[in-house]
Design a protein around this motif. Structure first.
Motif, short mmCIF file in Angstrom:
data_model
loop_
_atom_site.label_atom_id
_atom_site.label_comp_id
_atom_site.label_asym_id
_atom_site.label_seq_id
_atom_site.Cartn_x
_atom_site.Cartn_y
_atom_site.Cartn_z
N THR A 123 0.83 -1.20 0.00
CA THR A 123 0.00 0.00 0.00
C THR A 123 0.87 1.26 0.00
O THR A 123 2.05 1.21 0.39
CB THR A 123 -0.91 0.04 1.24
OG1 THR A 123 -0.08 0.20 2.41
CG2 THR A 123 -1.73 -1.23 1.36
N VAL A 132 -3.32 11.26 1.42
CA VAL A 132 -3.75 10.51 0.25
C VAL A 132 -2.53 10.35 -0.67
O VAL A 132 -1.52 11.04 -0.50
CB VAL A 132 -4.91 11.24 -0.48
CG1 VAL A 132 -4.41 12.48 -1.21
CG2 VAL A 132 -5.68 10.31 -1.40
N TRP A 180 -5.57 8.09 -4.75
CA TRP A 180 -5.53 6.69 -4.30
C TRP A 180 -5.46 6.67 -2.76
O TRP A 180 -4.63 7.35 -2.16
CB TRP A 180 -4.29 6.01 -4.88
CG TRP A 180 -4.31 4.51 -4.91
CD1 TRP A 180 -3.92 3.66 -3.92
CD2 TRP A 180 -4.69 3.68 -6.01
NE1 TRP A 180 -4.03 2.36 -4.32
CE2 TRP A 180 -4.52 2.33 -5.61
CE3 TRP A 180 -5.18 3.94 -7.29
CZ2 TRP A 180 -4.80 1.26 -6.45
CZ3 TRP A 180 -5.46 2.87 -8.12
CH2 TRP A 180 -5.27 1.54 -7.71
N ASP A 181 -6.30 5.87 -2.13
CA ASP A 181 -6.27 5.77 -0.66
C ASP A 181 -4.93 5.25 -0.17
O ASP A 181 -4.33 4.37 -0.80
CB ASP A 181 -7.36 4.81 -0.16
CG ASP A 181 -8.75 5.27 -0.53
OD1 ASP A 181 -8.93 6.47 -0.76
OD2 ASP A 181 -9.66 4.42 -0.56
N THR A 204 -4.33 3.26 2.22
CA THR A 204 -4.37 1.85 2.62
C THR A 204 -4.87 0.93 1.51
O THR A 204 -5.05 -0.27 1.73
CB THR A 204 -5.27 1.67 3.86
OG1 THR A 204 -6.57 2.18 3.57
CG2 THR A 204 -4.69 2.42 5.06
N ARG A 205 -5.07 1.47 0.32
CA ARG A 205 -5.54 0.65 -0.81
C ARG A 205 -4.35 0.01 -1.51
O ARG A 205 -3.41 0.69 -1.93
CB ARG A 205 -6.31 1.53 -1.80
CG ARG A 205 -6.89 0.79 -2.98
CD ARG A 205 -7.59 1.78 -3.90
NE ARG A 205 -8.00 1.15 -5.15
CZ ARG A 205 -8.45 1.82 -6.21
NH1 ARG A 205 -8.56 3.14 -6.17
NH2 ARG A 205 -8.79 1.18 -7.31
N VAL A 211 -9.00 15.94 0.01
CA VAL A 211 -9.43 14.69 0.64
C VAL A 211 -9.68 14.88 2.12
O VAL A 211 -10.63 14.33 2.68
CB VAL A 211 -8.37 13.58 0.40
CG1 VAL A 211 -8.66 12.35 1.25
CG2 VAL A 211 -8.36 13.20 -1.08
N SER A 222 -13.24 14.10 3.85
CA SER A 222 -13.38 13.18 4.97
C SER A 222 -14.09 13.85 6.14
O SER A 222 -14.92 13.23 6.82
CB SER A 222 -12.00 12.68 5.42
OG SER A 222 -11.35 12.00 4.37
N LYS A 276 -11.21 4.08 10.78
CA LYS A 276 -10.58 3.98 9.47
C LYS A 276 -11.66 4.06 8.40
O LYS A 276 -12.82 3.68 8.63
CB LYS A 276 -9.81 2.66 9.33
CG LYS A 276 -10.68 1.42 9.33
CD LYS A 276 -9.85 0.18 9.09
CE LYS A 276 -10.73 -1.08 9.03
NZ LYS A 276 -9.94 -2.29 8.73
N ARG A 330 -13.20 1.31 1.75
CA ARG A 330 -13.66 1.54 0.38
C ARG A 330 -14.33 0.28 -0.16
O ARG A 330 -13.85 -0.83 0.06
CB ARG A 330 -12.47 1.92 -0.50
CG ARG A 330 -12.79 2.17 -1.97
CD ARG A 330 -11.49 2.53 -2.70
NE ARG A 330 -11.71 2.91 -4.07
CZ ARG A 330 -11.77 2.06 -5.10
NH1 ARG A 330 -11.61 0.75 -4.87
NH2 ARG A 330 -11.96 2.49 -6.33
N TYR A 340 -17.79 4.75 0.57
CA TYR A 340 -16.85 4.73 1.68
C TYR A 340 -17.63 4.65 2.99
O TYR A 340 -18.71 5.25 3.12
CB TYR A 340 -15.97 5.98 1.68
CG TYR A 340 -14.81 5.88 0.72
CD1 TYR A 340 -13.52 5.61 1.19
CD2 TYR A 340 -14.99 6.03 -0.64
CE1 TYR A 340 -12.45 5.51 0.31
CE2 TYR A 340 -13.93 5.93 -1.53
CZ TYR A 340 -12.66 5.66 -1.03
OH TYR A 340 -11.62 5.55 -1.91
N GLY A 364 -13.54 9.01 -3.58
CA GLY A 364 -12.30 8.73 -2.86
C GLY A 364 -11.60 10.00 -2.43
O GLY A 364 -12.05 11.09 -2.73
#
Length: 230
Positions: free
Chosen positions: A67, A85, A93-94, A96-97, A118, A122, A182, A185, A219, A230
């Motif tokens: 990640t 991000v 892109w996240d 943690t993705r 982002v 959030s 957290k 997604r 999300y 995202g």
């Protein structure tokens, strides 16, 4: 799934959850269970990928596992702590993705336009959760703007928002922000998105405007789930 009685939900008022919160969580869990059942036994051969960083250096990773956050930690704890991000091949892109192939990677903090956007988005989700528990209305859209964020909600019944209401919302958001959640997604098919947001005519309208085959993402943080790129 976390208990609907989680004390942080709704900003410290979990018993105020509107019925549609439970509906969304139920549909989310059903979709996740289907994805896991379709995912196989995880025994596929691991594939190495090369990650090109903005300073010209490269890192090696594993497709579907490594990640951006892992890469950020390898660059330093300060970088990881401030990361909001990533940009992967210039796409948001996240952190943690998992990465899915050879790519370029840039880690963005609040000082970058992407990180700031982002972060505000959030935070808008926290406002949306507080509003749902407070008013039990239908959320419309909640985008980031240049200096912050907002969320539209249809309340109905002739109700209006008073000054004291803002103070209560601020307290709820503060409690939510301290809960260390957290963001999760989930990619949805159009019928799945329809089912998840069937209670909300505004979300339904947004979903119907999307072309068939469009990747729809939602999300979740705590009890709050919303359509989100995202």
């Amino acid at each position: 799934m976390a208990s609907v009685e989680d004390k942080s939900w709704g900003g410290g008022n979990p018993d105020e959850a509107p019925e549609y919160v439970r509906h969304r969580l139920k549909v989310w869990d059903e979709i996740v269970a289907r994805r896991q059942a379709q995912g196989g036994d995880g025994s596929a051969e691991k594939t190495s990928i090369t990650i090109s960083l903005s300073d010209g250096s490269k890192r090696e990773g594993i497709k579907g596992e490594t990640t951006p956050m892992e890469i950020a930690r390898s660059l330093g704890e300060d970088i990881a702590r401030e990361a909001i991000v990533a940009l992967v091949d210039e796409n948001v892109w996240d952190m943690t993705r998992p990465l899915v192939g050879n790519c370029s990677l840039k880690i963005c903090n609040f000082d970058t336009p992407q990180g700031k956007s982002v972060f505000w988005h959030s935070t808008a989700h926290m406002l949306g959760e507080a509003m749902e528990y407070k008013f039990k209305g239908e959320l419309c859209i909640g985008p980031p703007v240049e200096d912050g964020f907002y969320y539209d909600m249809h309340i109905g019944d002739g109700r209006t928002v008073q000054d004291e209401t803002f103070k209560d919302l601020e307290k709820r958001i503060e409690r939510i922000s301290k809960s260390q959640r957290k963001f999760e997604r989930l990619e949805l098919e159009k019928d799945e998105a329809r089912a998840m947001f069937s209670y909300n005519k505004f979300k339904a309208e947004l979903i119907e405007k999307l072309e068939e085959g469009t990747t729809i993402t939602a999300y979740r943080d705590g009890p709050f789930i919303d359509l989100c790129r995202g």
